[in-house]
Design a protein around this motif. Structure first.
Motif, PDB file in Angstrom:
ATOM      1  N   ILE A 384       0.864  -1.183   0.000  1.00  0.00           N
ATOM      2  CA  ILE A 384       0.000   0.000   0.000  1.00  0.00           C
ATOM      3  C   ILE A 384       0.896   1.226   0.000  1.00  0.00           C
ATOM      4  O   ILE A 384       1.839   1.329   0.787  1.00  0.00           O
ATOM      5  CB  ILE A 384      -0.938   0.003   1.211  1.00  0.00           C
ATOM      6  N   GLY A 385       0.607   2.155  -0.887  1.00  0.00           N
ATOM      7  CA  GLY A 385       1.378   3.388  -0.956  1.00  0.00           C
ATOM      8  C   GLY A 385       0.526   4.595  -0.630  1.00  0.00           C
ATOM      9  O   GLY A 385      -0.649   4.657  -1.010  1.00  0.00           O
ATOM     10  N   SER A 386       1.099   5.525   0.108  1.00  0.00           N
ATOM     11  CA  SER A 386       0.514   6.864   0.236  1.00  0.00           C
ATOM     12  C   SER A 386       1.375   7.766  -0.627  1.00  0.00           C
ATOM     13  O   SER A 386       2.524   8.054  -0.281  1.00  0.00           O
ATOM     14  CB  SER A 386       0.526   7.336   1.695  1.00  0.00           C
ATOM     15  N   ILE A 387       0.843   8.166  -1.767  1.00  0.00           N
ATOM     16  CA  ILE A 387       1.647   8.910  -2.740  1.00  0.00           C
ATOM     17  C   ILE A 387       0.927  10.176  -3.180  1.00  0.00           C
ATOM     18  O   ILE A 387      -0.289  10.322  -3.005  1.00  0.00           O
ATOM     19  CB  ILE A 387       1.983   8.053  -3.973  1.00  0.00           C
ATOM     20  N   ASN A 388       1.703  11.086  -3.759  1.00  0.00           N
ATOM     21  CA  ASN A 388       1.154  12.310  -4.324  1.00  0.00           C
ATOM     22  C   ASN A 388       0.015  11.950  -5.270  1.00  0.00           C
ATOM     23  O   ASN A 388       0.172  11.105  -6.157  1.00  0.00           O
ATOM     24  CB  ASN A 388       2.271  13.059  -5.069  1.00  0.00           C
ATOM     25  N   SER A 389      -1.142  12.569  -5.080  1.00  0.00           N
ATOM     26  CA  SER A 389      -2.336  12.191  -5.838  1.00  0.00           C
ATOM     27  C   SER A 389      -2.167  12.403  -7.343  1.00  0.00           C
ATOM     28  O   SER A 389      -2.892  11.800  -8.135  1.00  0.00           O
ATOM     29  CB  SER A 389      -3.562  12.963  -5.332  1.00  0.00           C
ATOM     30  N   ASP A 390      -1.201  13.237  -7.758  1.00  0.00           N
ATOM     31  CA  ASP A 390      -0.940  13.420  -9.191  1.00  0.00           C
ATOM     32  C   ASP A 390      -0.449  12.123  -9.830  1.00  0.00           C
ATOM     33  O   ASP A 390      -0.539  11.966 -11.060  1.00  0.00           O
ATOM     34  CB  ASP A 390       0.095  14.522  -9.417  1.00  0.00           C
ATOM     35  N   TYR A 391       0.092  11.221  -9.022  1.00  0.00           N
ATOM     36  CA  TYR A 391       0.617   9.956  -9.528  1.00  0.00           C
ATOM     37  C   TYR A 391      -0.378   8.810  -9.346  1.00  0.00           C
ATOM     38  O   TYR A 391      -0.066   7.668  -9.710  1.00  0.00           O
ATOM     39  CB  TYR A 391       1.923   9.606  -8.815  1.00  0.00           C
ATOM     40  N   ALA A 392      -1.530   9.101  -8.787  1.00  0.00           N
ATOM     41  CA  ALA A 392      -2.542   8.069  -8.551  1.00  0.00           C
ATOM     42  C   ALA A 392      -3.298   7.797  -9.845  1.00  0.00           C
ATOM     43  O   ALA A 392      -4.488   8.084 -10.000  1.00  0.00           O
ATOM     44  CB  ALA A 392      -3.495   8.494  -7.437  1.00  0.00           C
ATOM     45  N   ILE A 393      -2.579   7.210 -10.786  1.00  0.00           N
ATOM     46  CA  ILE A 393      -3.097   6.939 -12.127  1.00  0.00           C
ATOM     47  C   ILE A 393      -2.866   5.452 -12.413  1.00  0.00           C
ATOM     48  O   ILE A 393      -1.754   4.946 -12.244  1.00  0.00           O
ATOM     49  CB  ILE A 393      -2.367   7.784 -13.194  1.00  0.00           C
ATOM     50  N   GLU A 394      -3.903   4.765 -12.814  1.00  0.00           N
ATOM     51  CA  GLU A 394      -3.775   3.345 -13.119  1.00  0.00           C
ATOM     52  C   GLU A 394      -2.676   3.122 -14.154  1.00  0.00           C
ATOM     53  O   GLU A 394      -2.678   3.720 -15.233  1.00  0.00           O
ATOM     54  CB  GLU A 394      -5.105   2.804 -13.647  1.00  0.00           C
ATOM     55  N   GLY A 395      -1.708   2.277 -13.803  1.00  0.00           N
ATOM     56  CA  GLY A 395      -0.615   1.953 -14.721  1.00  0.00           C
ATOM     57  C   GLY A 395       0.603   2.852 -14.597  1.00  0.00           C
ATOM     58  O   GLY A 395       1.617   2.593 -15.260  1.00  0.00           O
ATOM     59  N   GLN A 396       0.546   3.896 -13.776  1.00  0.00           N
ATOM     60  CA  GLN A 396       1.695   4.791 -13.572  1.00  0.00           C
ATOM     61  C   GLN A 396       2.862   3.998 -12.968  1.00  0.00           C
ATOM     62  O   GLN A 396       2.680   3.249 -12.009  1.00  0.00           O
ATOM     63  CB  GLN A 396       1.307   5.931 -12.638  1.00  0.00           C
ATOM     64  N   VAL A 397       4.061   4.152 -13.529  1.00  0.00           N
ATOM     65  CA  VAL A 397       5.242   3.456 -13.026  1.00  0.00           C
ATOM     66  C   VAL A 397       6.114   4.428 -12.238  1.00  0.00           C
ATOM     67  O   VAL A 397       6.473   5.497 -12.743  1.00  0.00           O
ATOM     68  CB  VAL A 397       6.054   2.822 -14.171  1.00  0.00           C
ATOM     69  N   VAL A 398       6.410   4.071 -11.005  1.00  0.00           N
ATOM     70  CA  VAL A 398       7.318   4.833 -10.154  1.00  0.00           C
ATOM     71  C   VAL A 398       8.303   3.830  -9.541  1.00  0.00           C
ATOM     72  O   VAL A 398       8.378   2.680  -9.989  1.00  0.00           O
ATOM     73  CB  VAL A 398       6.557   5.635  -9.074  1.00  0.00           C
ATOM     74  N   GLU A 399       9.066   4.248  -8.540  1.00  0.00           N
ATOM     75  CA  GLU A 399      10.069   3.351  -7.970  1.00  0.00           C
ATOM     76  C   GLU A 399      10.045   3.379  -6.446  1.00  0.00           C
ATOM     77  O   GLU A 399       9.837   4.438  -5.838  1.00  0.00           O
ATOM     78  CB  GLU A 399      11.473   3.742  -8.440  1.00  0.00           C
ATOM     79  N   VAL A 400      10.252   2.215  -5.846  1.00  0.00           N
ATOM     80  CA  VAL A 400      10.456   2.096  -4.412  1.00  0.00           C
ATOM     81  C   VAL A 400      11.948   1.936  -4.160  1.00  0.00           C
ATOM     82  O   VAL A 400      12.622   1.171  -4.865  1.00  0.00           O
ATOM     83  CB  VAL A 400       9.685   0.884  -3.832  1.00  0.00           C
ATOM     84  N   LEU A 401      12.465   2.654  -3.196  1.00  0.00           N
ATOM     85  CA  LEU A 401      13.860   2.487  -2.794  1.00  0.00           C
ATOM     86  C   LEU A 401      13.928   1.407  -1.722  1.00  0.00           C
ATOM     87  O   LEU A 401      13.426   1.586  -0.612  1.00  0.00           O
ATOM     88  CB  LEU A 401      14.430   3.807  -2.261  1.00  0.00           C
ATOM     89  N   TRP A 402      14.544   0.278  -2.067  1.00  0.00           N
ATOM     90  CA  TRP A 402      14.607  -0.847  -1.139  1.00  0.00           C
ATOM     91  C   TRP A 402      15.923  -0.810  -0.360  1.00  0.00           C
ATOM     92  O   TRP A 402      16.991  -0.645  -0.945  1.00  0.00           O
ATOM     93  CB  TRP A 402      14.498  -2.168  -1.886  1.00  0.00           C
TER      94      TRP A 402
END
Length: 441
Positions: A384-402
């Motif tokens: 589950i991510g809490s992200i900037n709503s501008d990126y709350a788009i189905e299929g949007q690719v972002v990155e998690v820093l592990w």
């Protein structure tokens, strides 16, 4: 620990599972019950994948939250009290209704959330929330209420999955098809008085069975007996934790911390990040926030909604990148932090901590990810991510820093999918008429 006390099962479930070898304290909190005994629950009854598939294919029964933080409250003015301290309104709250209730601090960050159930005109159950008498004292005891802790004297069992209605109906010998989501019905199981609440933590059709601890074993065994032909699965703590994530229900201590308690943080989220704590807006719960009354955090939440803000989404982790992390954790040169398949929750839970990773678009941090798990049903790694709503788009690719700051960190591509993760046959919308109504002799 007093030498005369022993570690044992909580009295809310029968101690008849000798095959279970690993036990844990309820919710990882090591404290004695009011009788001085130290309670334990099974960590797992079966493989976690088998247990988790139950909420998709059959039904689980889970007792691992007992003894639960519950108070019986008497007095109609309790609703006025809760409106003064929570984001919710209770001006339309009929008997038999339950409501998800959220308390925030002045900064609009969630202190705690729980459930309030109205049992009669004057009687309520306050679950997973502090003693309301404490709030009343803070407000000058202006509300006429009485409270009693009932966590030890009462039990509740959670049941979730497509067969849950049939099991509960057959055990109670009562037609519950017309019971609406977040409503209750009185019933009897094994001759014992209970009430049934239609709700669940895994997103699929689900019910809770509430009753007195003195009747717990008989009710539990009856549910197991009836459920056997439906493939009922006892759920341990490990699998239950993942139910929240797959069910799209963010949880304190799993997905975000609370300002009430100190937390040891694992993961890449900066230790001073505001996303260690979350607002109802961060979690997509803004519809529960009603501005028709005063409450702590009201102005902060108004301001948050008026500008750019976050929302809750699911993140699907790229499988190739996940495999690279796993391979890198076995590489002596890379030594990436280990990525467990089951979940991050118990990775640090018993040390009063949690795991949260930062989410990036290039060099810009846009949110946080937590509750990572492998779904046995879809075979996707999700969080589950809490992200900037501008990126709350189905299929949007972002990155998690592990990886922790002191480790070799690596980026993992994740794809945004909108809430809820389980989109079909969800509890709140499930058409119970697709299930045959019971016929009793």
């Amino acid at each position: 620990m007093n030498s005369q006390n022993t570690l044992k099962f909580v009295p809310h479930i029968p101690n008849n599972v000798p095959e279970v070898k690993v036990m844990v304290a309820p919710e990882g909190l090591w404290h004695p019950m009011t009788d001085g005994t130290w309670p334990l629950h099974p960590f797992a009854y079966d493989k976690w994948e088998i247990e988790e598939l139950s909420w998709h294919d059959t039904c689980y029964i889970h007792a691992g939250l007992n003894p639960f933080l519950q108070f019986a409250v008497k007095g109609k003015e309790f609703l006025d009290l809760m409106e003064a301290v929570s984001v919710n309104t209770f001006r339309n709250f009929p008997i038999g209704k339950a409501r998800h209730t959220i308390l925030c601090n002045d900064q609009g960050k969630i202190i705690i959330d729980g459930i309030i159930i109205r049992r009669s005109e004057e009687d309520f159950i306050c679950a997973c929330l502090p003693d309301p008498a404490m709030f009343n004292t803070q407000l000058g005891n202006q509300f006429k209420i009485t409270t009693e802790y009932i966590g030890d004297s009462n039990f509740f069992y959670q049941m979730c999955g497509p067969k849950s209605l049939q099991i509960v109906e057959e055990a109670a010998r009562q037609d519950l098809h017309d019971l609406k989501f977040m409503h209750t019905a009185d019933a009897k199981i094994a001759g014992k008085e209970v009430f049934i609440l239609r709700t669940g933590m895994a997103g699929t059709l689900g019910y809770e069975v509430h009753g007195k601890t003195k009747d717990a074993h008989e009710v539990y065994n009856k549910l197991l007996e009836v459920g056997e032909k439906y493939g009922i699965q006892r759920l341990g703590r490990l699998a239950y934790v993942n139910a929240h994530c797959e069910g799209s229900i963010p949880q304190i201590a799993e997905h975000f911390a609370t300002p009430m308690d100190p937390v040891a943080l694992s993961g890449s989220l900066p230790r001073d990040s505001e996303l260690l704590f979350r607002s109802p807006v961060d979690l997509g719960w803004e519809k529960l926030v009603k501005f028709n009354h005063d409450f702590p955090g009201k102005e902060a939440l108004k301001k948050e909604l008026e500008g750019p803000h976050n929302t809750a989404v699911h993140l699907i982790w790229n499988k190739e990148d996940v495999l690279k992390v796993m391979a890198g954790s076995m590489d002596p040169e890379k030594q990436y932090d280990t990525m467990d398949l089951a979940c991050d929750y118990d990775y640090v839970r018993n040390n009063a901590g949690m795991h949260i990773d930062a989410v990036y678009d290039g060099e810009k941090m846009i949110g946080a990810s937590s509750g990572r798990m492998l779904s046995p049903k879809t075979r996707d790694m999700i969080s589950i991510g809490s992200i900037n709503s501008d990126y709350a788009i189905e299929g949007q690719v972002v990155e998690v820093l592990w990886g922790n700051p002191e480790s070799n960190q690596v980026r993992v591509r994740v794809t945004v999918t909108l809430f809820p993760y389980i989109k079909e046959n969800r509890n709140e919308n499930f058409d119970t008429e697709t299930i045959p109504r019971p016929i009793f002799d």
